[in-house]
Design a protein around this motif. Structure first.
Motif, PDB file in Angstrom:
ATOM      1  N   LYS A  57       0.832  -1.211   0.000  1.00  0.00           N
ATOM      2  CA  LYS A  57       0.000   0.000   0.000  1.00  0.00           C
ATOM      3  C   LYS A  57       0.865   1.258   0.000  1.00  0.00           C
ATOM      4  CE  LYS A  57      -4.108  -1.982   2.124  1.00  0.00           C
ATOM      5  NZ  LYS A  57      -4.970  -2.025   3.315  1.00  0.00           N
ATOM      6  N   ALA A  58       1.938   1.245   0.802  1.00  0.00           N
ATOM      7  CA  ALA A  58       2.843   2.401   0.828  1.00  0.00           C
ATOM      8  C   ALA A  58       3.488   2.601  -0.544  1.00  0.00           C
ATOM      9  CB  ALA A  58       3.915   2.208   1.905  1.00  0.00           C
ATOM     10  N   GLY A  59       3.861   1.516  -1.190  1.00  0.00           N
ATOM     11  CA  GLY A  59       4.439   1.607  -2.528  1.00  0.00           C
ATOM     12  C   GLY A  59       3.444   2.154  -3.536  1.00  0.00           C
ATOM     13  N   ALA A  60       2.208   1.695  -3.457  1.00  0.00           N
ATOM     14  CA  ALA A  60       1.178   2.199  -4.368  1.00  0.00           C
ATOM     15  C   ALA A  60       0.963   3.696  -4.161  1.00  0.00           C
ATOM     16  CB  ALA A  60      -0.131   1.434  -4.156  1.00  0.00           C
ATOM     17  N   ARG A  61       0.944   4.139  -2.890  1.00  0.00           N
ATOM     18  CA  ARG A  61       0.799   5.580  -2.618  1.00  0.00           C
ATOM     19  C   ARG A  61       1.979   6.362  -3.183  1.00  0.00           C
ATOM     20  NH1 ARG A  61      -0.911   3.642   2.430  1.00  0.00           N
ATOM     21  NH2 ARG A  61       1.133   4.105   3.317  1.00  0.00           N
ATOM     22  N   PHE A  62       3.181   5.798  -3.058  1.00  0.00           N
ATOM     23  CA  PHE A  62       4.371   6.451  -3.594  1.00  0.00           C
ATOM     24  C   PHE A  62       4.228   6.668  -5.101  1.00  0.00           C
ATOM     25  CE2 PHE A  62       8.422   5.960  -5.816  1.00  0.00           C
ATOM     26  CZ  PHE A  62       9.133   7.026  -5.301  1.00  0.00           C
TER      27      PHE A  62
END
Length: 91
Positions: A57-62
């Motif tokens: 999820k953090a990667g997708a937000r990035f």
């Protein structure tokens, strides 16, 4: 056969280049090589799906933030004079 080997080499070089760009874009290039390697090894060893999902999820937000920043720069670029690196030209 040589054409397939050349294509495989090209794809590998592109993958390495993209990984390098990702390291720089995330700021991980500020880490020393041992720290970065350790963090990656730790990530590969994690078997906790909730931790993996949090990272995903953090990667997708990035990546979404990067896409929205690029779109915003593109919109501003039509109205503002920008340099070739995308930064506003100083007056």
């Amino acid at each position: 056969m040589k054409a397939l080997e050349a294509k495989a080499k090209t794809l590998k070089e592109r993958r390495v280049r993209h990984l390098g760009e990702l390291v720089i874009a995330t700021g991980a290039d500020a880490l020393d090589a041992d720290m970065l390697a350790g963090a990656l090894l730790g990530a590969v060893a994690v078997k906790d799906t909730s931790v993996e999902e949090g990272w995903r999820k953090a990667g997708a937000r990035f990546f979404q933030r990067g896409a929205s920043k690029a779109a915003a720069r593109s919109d501003r670029g039509a109205a503002n004079d920008t340099t070739t690196d995308g930064h506003a030209a100083s007056a």
